[in-house]
Enzyme design. Structure first.
Site, PDB file in Angstrom:
ATOM      1  N   HIS A 123       0.826  -1.209   0.000  1.00 37.11           N
ATOM      2  CA  HIS A 123       0.000   0.000   0.000  1.00 37.11           C
ATOM      3  C   HIS A 123       0.856   1.253   0.000  1.00 37.11           C
ATOM      4  O   HIS A 123       1.634   1.492   0.930  1.00 37.11           O
ATOM      5  CB  HIS A 123      -0.884  -0.038   1.251  1.00 37.11           C
ATOM      6  CG  HIS A 123      -1.861   1.075   1.359  1.00 37.11           C
ATOM      7  ND1 HIS A 123      -1.981   1.849   2.492  1.00 37.11           N
ATOM      8  CD2 HIS A 123      -2.793   1.537   0.492  1.00 37.11           C
ATOM      9  CE1 HIS A 123      -2.944   2.727   2.330  1.00 37.11           C
ATOM     10  NE2 HIS A 123      -3.461   2.568   1.123  1.00 37.11           N
ATOM     11  N   HIS A 178      -1.098  10.927  -1.977  1.00 31.81           N
ATOM     12  CA  HIS A 178      -2.402  10.485  -1.486  1.00 31.81           C
ATOM     13  C   HIS A 178      -3.347  11.637  -1.160  1.00 31.81           C
ATOM     14  O   HIS A 178      -4.479  11.686  -1.632  1.00 31.81           O
ATOM     15  CB  HIS A 178      -2.230   9.612  -0.240  1.00 31.81           C
ATOM     16  CG  HIS A 178      -3.528   9.176   0.362  1.00 31.81           C
ATOM     17  ND1 HIS A 178      -4.175   9.917   1.348  1.00 31.81           N
ATOM     18  CD2 HIS A 178      -4.311   8.108   0.119  1.00 31.81           C
ATOM     19  CE1 HIS A 178      -5.297   9.299   1.668  1.00 31.81           C
ATOM     20  NE2 HIS A 178      -5.413   8.203   0.947  1.00 31.81           N
TER      21      HIS A 178
END
Length: 290
Positions: A40, A82
């Site tokens: 991730h 992100h």
């Protein structure tokens, strides 16, 4: 998009390959029936998220799949980050103190390239930069990795789907040699439909947990349903598997973000196709019984 009455365990044993390669029936390296392990934002427990060191760390640990997030700068450059703000993972507040709230879309690529995206994580990563998507793709290619790419906040960036696909095509990632190495996902169903319409052969994943009654609609444009593991049950995974996705094979499930051994073993038993994790080594050890 026809429902198929097959058990979750049977689907899991089919292997992840069919889900990941809609235009190919080749198997992945893993024939054990275990879920794929996806690092991730790279191996983000061990290096600053969404940076080149993070995907290098994943490769060094022996992991093939990495996940990232794509957004767009003020002057139209695709970058890997992100948050829609630069504040959490860079020193933007020090470099540009008067430009709160420091949104990615309010800064040029050259300005973002000046920022330190590593010191917040640790001194060893001081000077690490926010990578452009082009830089990132070239490092993934160099590392022989595979990519789960998230189109982040598409409502902020009109046309980002087409732009992302054009860059991927220019970098060779939409050719036959990369078949099975790329999945595009989003929390936005509309964005994912656009991706599917533009490139029907691509594997796609919807981030979230649609109601059981709406799964037949998602099956028209999503190969995968990718919810938080906290919302999952074996029954829901089995229900997802009963629908054929856009490429005529049972839809699969990638669960996020699984970082401890007990959770990894539990969610794997649900029959998911993949586990997205900040700690891929911990998940691997759990699935291998270590």
């Amino acid at each position: 998009m026809h429902a198929r009455a097959i058990a979750a365990t049977t689907t899991a044993l089919l292997g992840t390959a069919a889900l990941l390669t809609p235009t190919s029936h080749a198997r992945t390296d893993d024939v054990s029936g275990q879920p794929e392990i996806i690092a991730h934002r790279g191996a983000s427990a061990y290096a600053p998220e969404n940076t080149l060191p993070a995907i290098d760390k994943a490769a060094g640990l022996g992991f093939t799949w990495v996940e990232n997030d794509v957004q767009r700068t003020k002057d139209g450059e695709l970058v890997v980050i992100h948050d829609d703000s630069l504040a959490r993972t860079t020193n933007v507040e020090d470099v540009f103190p008067g430009r709160t709230p420091w949104k990615v879309r309010d800064f040029t690529a050259a300005e973002i390239a000046r920022l330190d995206a590593g010191s917040w994580f640790g001194r060893a990563y001081a000077g690490t930069r926010v990578p452009t998507l082009k830089q990132y793709m070239r490092r993934v290619e160099h590392n022989h990795e595979k990519l789960l790419l998230e189109i982040k906040n598409p409502e902020l960036y009109p046309g980002i789907e087409r732009q992302t696909l054009k860059l991927l095509s220019n970098e060779g990632w939409l050719d036959h040699r990369h078949r099975g190495r790329l999945i595009v996902q989003s929390f936005s169903a509309d964005s994912l439909r656009i991706v599917h319409d533009l490139r029907p052969g691509l594997t796609t994943g919807f981030l979230g947990k649609p109601s059981v009654g709406s799964l037949h609609r998602y099956a028209g444009f999503a190969d995968l349903i990718n919810p938080s593991y906290t919302s999952l049950s074996a029954g829901y995974v089995a229900t997802v598997h009963r629908f054929d996705g856009p490429h005529g094979r049972p839809m699969g499930v990638f669960a996020w973000t699984v970082d401890d051994a007990a959770t990894a073993r539990t969610v794997a038993r649900y029959g998911v196709a993949g586990l997205i994790t900040n700690k891929p080594d911990v998940v691997r050890a759990a699935l291998n019984g270590s």
